[in-house]
Design an enzyme around this catalytic site. Sequence first.
Site, PDB file in Angstrom:
ATOM      1  N   ASP A  48      -1.502  -7.064 -25.483  1.00 58.94           N
ATOM      2  CA  ASP A  48      -1.835  -8.440 -25.878  1.00 58.94           C
ATOM      3  C   ASP A  48      -3.340  -8.667 -25.872  1.00 58.94           C
ATOM      4  O   ASP A  48      -3.809  -9.763 -25.629  1.00 58.94           O
ATOM      5  CB  ASP A  48      -1.128  -9.453 -24.972  1.00 58.94           C
ATOM      6  N   LYS A  81      -4.413 -11.480  -9.813  1.00 57.34           N
ATOM      7  CA  LYS A  81      -4.302 -12.946  -9.790  1.00 57.34           C
ATOM      8  C   LYS A  81      -4.816 -13.540  -8.471  1.00 57.34           C
ATOM      9  O   LYS A  81      -4.066 -14.139  -7.706  1.00 57.34           O
ATOM     10  CB  LYS A  81      -2.853 -13.395 -10.052  1.00 57.34           C
ATOM     11  N   ASP A 110      -7.480 -11.750 -24.184  1.00 59.95           N
ATOM     12  CA  ASP A 110      -6.035 -11.581 -23.957  1.00 59.95           C
ATOM     13  C   ASP A 110      -5.386 -12.789 -24.624  1.00 59.95           C
ATOM     14  O   ASP A 110      -5.723 -13.928 -24.297  1.00 59.95           O
ATOM     15  CB  ASP A 110      -5.811 -11.574 -22.439  1.00 59.95           C
TER      16      ASP A 110
HETATM   17  N1  GDD Z   1       7.232  -2.212 -21.518  1.00 58.24           N
HETATM   18  C1  GDD Z   1       6.909  -3.168 -20.682  1.00 58.24           C
HETATM   19  N2  GDD Z   1       7.747  -3.426 -19.624  1.00 58.24           N
HETATM   20  N3  GDD Z   1       5.778  -3.867 -20.880  1.00 58.24           N
HETATM   21  C2  GDD Z   1       5.469  -4.856 -19.982  1.00 58.24           C
HETATM   22  C3  GDD Z   1       6.285  -5.171 -18.876  1.00 58.24           C
HETATM   23  C4  GDD Z   1       7.492  -4.411 -18.691  1.00 58.24           C
HETATM   24  O1  GDD Z   1       8.269  -4.618 -17.776  1.00 58.24           O
HETATM   25  N4  GDD Z   1       5.705  -6.199 -18.200  1.00 58.24           N
HETATM   26  C5  GDD Z   1       4.570  -6.501 -18.856  1.00 58.24           C
HETATM   27  N5  GDD Z   1       4.433  -5.696 -19.950  1.00 58.24           N
HETATM   28  C6  GDD Z   1       3.325  -5.688 -20.922  1.00 58.24           C
HETATM   29  C7  GDD Z   1       3.067  -7.051 -21.562  1.00 58.24           C
HETATM   30  O2  GDD Z   1       3.792  -7.156 -22.785  1.00 58.24           O
HETATM   31  C8  GDD Z   1       1.564  -7.008 -21.814  1.00 58.24           C
HETATM   32  O3  GDD Z   1       1.254  -6.380 -23.043  1.00 58.24           O
HETATM   33  C9  GDD Z   1       1.036  -6.121 -20.685  1.00 58.24           C
HETATM   34  O4  GDD Z   1       2.168  -5.385 -20.187  1.00 58.24           O
HETATM   35  C10 GDD Z   1       0.408  -6.930 -19.539  1.00 58.24           C
HETATM   36  O5  GDD Z   1       1.344  -7.897 -19.104  1.00 58.24           O
HETATM   37  P1  GDD Z   1       0.971  -9.452 -19.041  1.00 58.24           P
HETATM   38  O6  GDD Z   1       2.195 -10.170 -18.611  1.00 58.24           O
HETATM   39  O7  GDD Z   1       0.290  -9.874 -20.274  1.00 58.24           O
HETATM   40  O8  GDD Z   1      -0.014  -9.421 -17.802  1.00 58.24           O
HETATM   41  P2  GDD Z   1      -1.236 -10.392 -17.488  1.00 58.24           P
HETATM   42  O9  GDD Z   1      -1.956 -10.760 -18.719  1.00 58.24           O
HETATM   43  O10 GDD Z   1      -0.754 -11.487 -16.602  1.00 58.24           O
HETATM   44  O11 GDD Z   1      -2.164  -9.424 -16.575  1.00 58.24           O
HETATM   45  C11 GDD Z   1      -2.482  -8.113 -17.010  1.00 58.24           C
HETATM   46  O12 GDD Z   1      -3.496  -8.151 -18.004  1.00 58.24           O
HETATM   47  C12 GDD Z   1      -4.771  -8.678 -17.573  1.00 58.24           C
HETATM   48  C13 GDD Z   1      -5.725  -8.557 -18.733  1.00 58.24           C
HETATM   49  O13 GDD Z   1      -5.284  -9.287 -19.797  1.00 58.24           O
HETATM   50  C14 GDD Z   1      -2.952  -7.319 -15.794  1.00 58.24           C
HETATM   51  O14 GDD Z   1      -3.107  -5.974 -16.207  1.00 58.24           O
HETATM   52  C15 GDD Z   1      -4.282  -7.856 -15.255  1.00 58.24           C
HETATM   53  O15 GDD Z   1      -4.750  -7.026 -14.205  1.00 58.24           O
HETATM   54  C16 GDD Z   1      -5.310  -7.896 -16.371  1.00 58.24           C
HETATM   55  O16 GDD Z   1      -6.528  -8.472 -15.908  1.00 58.24           O
HETATM   56 MG    MG Z   2      -1.636 -10.569 -20.752  1.00 59.52          MG
END
Ligand code: GDD
Ligand code: MG
Length: 364
Positions: A106, A157, A217
């Site tokens: 994303d 977070k 993001d």
């Molecule tokens: N296949 C799969 N299975 N993908 C997953 C799963 C899962 O169970 N859970 C999450 N994802 C994918 C989401 O689709 C996304 O592309 C990515 O992993 C990160 O998940 P998000 O839910 O978007 O996490 P976030 O934005 O709260 O936090 C993450 O991204 C941040 C940067 O944008 C973390 O990696 C943070 O540490 C980081 O700063």
């Molecule tokens: Mg994200």
Amino acid sequence: MKAVILVGGRATRLEPLTCNMPKAIVPVLNTPFLEHVIRHLSQHQIKDIILAQGHLAQPIEDYLGDGSQFGVRLYYSIEDTPLGTGGAVKNAERYLAETFLVLNGDIITDLDITTMIDFHRKRRAKITISLAPVDDPTSYGLIETDAGDRITRFLEKPTWSEVTTNMINAGTYIMEPDVLAQMPPKTRISFEREVFPQLLARGEPVYAYSSPAYWIDIGTPEKYLQLHRDLLSGKCKQYAPALGKKVLVGEQCDIHPTARIKGPVVIGANCSIGRRVKLIGPVVIGSGSTILEDSVIEESVIWRNARLGPGVSLKKSIVADNCLINAKSICEESVLGDNVTVTSGSKLKPGSRIEPRTTVEAER
Ligand code: GDD
Ligand code: MG
């Protein structure tokens, strides 16, 4: 080098846009999000890409197929139940015998992946994580480093009182395959909360690659609109060639000579823009859309097959596929899911989020 893109999250923060569409193929400048990411990887000679997915997997596969139309090879790794960011990559281990890349699915970035790979190799790192500066680290994974770029702490977070830096995990990793060998199979596991901190505790070489590259993001509707503003103003360099013209009009469009268009505006194919319509950029309109006379669209993104007007006012809003906004309605700072109907003369409260397939009635 192969890359795994994580596209299995539920994307609840981007609802109602993602109720019926995975975040990975949400249109960005009228092109599915992942297509931009795949082209970026391809520019860095990464041609073997594994999509780790679960939730709403089929529409992604239907669109991207085997990747040949983008000059890459795509492989699909499906989870029956979500395995978390770490478990999802472990689940794709059969593809990953050598150093590989992992991307959160994303993110749009100008990151120089080739230089990051050199950095990883020179440091003989187990994992290298890209870092980006942000104003509010509490929605991300905070990362502390030492003077030699080694990561000393992860904090996913954090609360404001825990914030010690504005540098966060930017969601691109380069990893050695033995990281996966140490993880249990078919188990829900998070890289950010479990695997990374455990590697640090064991003293493994985990490095941070900081770069001033554009990074966002698209987790929320606000960020999604921000991305469009940034792309259309040329902040993200990957897209600069498409921005030479301030107003891009697709094939077979019918734009009335009395319409006034102030760029940056992107109009998809087969659109009709009626008499005295005003488009005040940044505006993106998806293919097959009709904007009827005297409507004013400002700083908004409209997906495919919309029908707006006459006399509709749309400002700072996002309208998903197949929406109908009838005469003289006013939508400001609103997000409409797919197949929404807004009846004539309605005024949406700013901040409205309208579920797909619903009808908004005007107050009489
Ligand atoms: N296949 C799969 N299975 N993908 C997953 C799963 C899962 O169970 N859970 C999450 N994802 C994918 C989401 O689709 C996304 O592309 C990515 O992993 C990160 O998940 P998000 O839910 O978007 O996490 P976030 O934005 O709260 O936090 C993450 O991204 C941040 C940067 O944008 C973390 O990696 C943070 O540490 C980081 O700063
Ligand atoms: Mg994200």
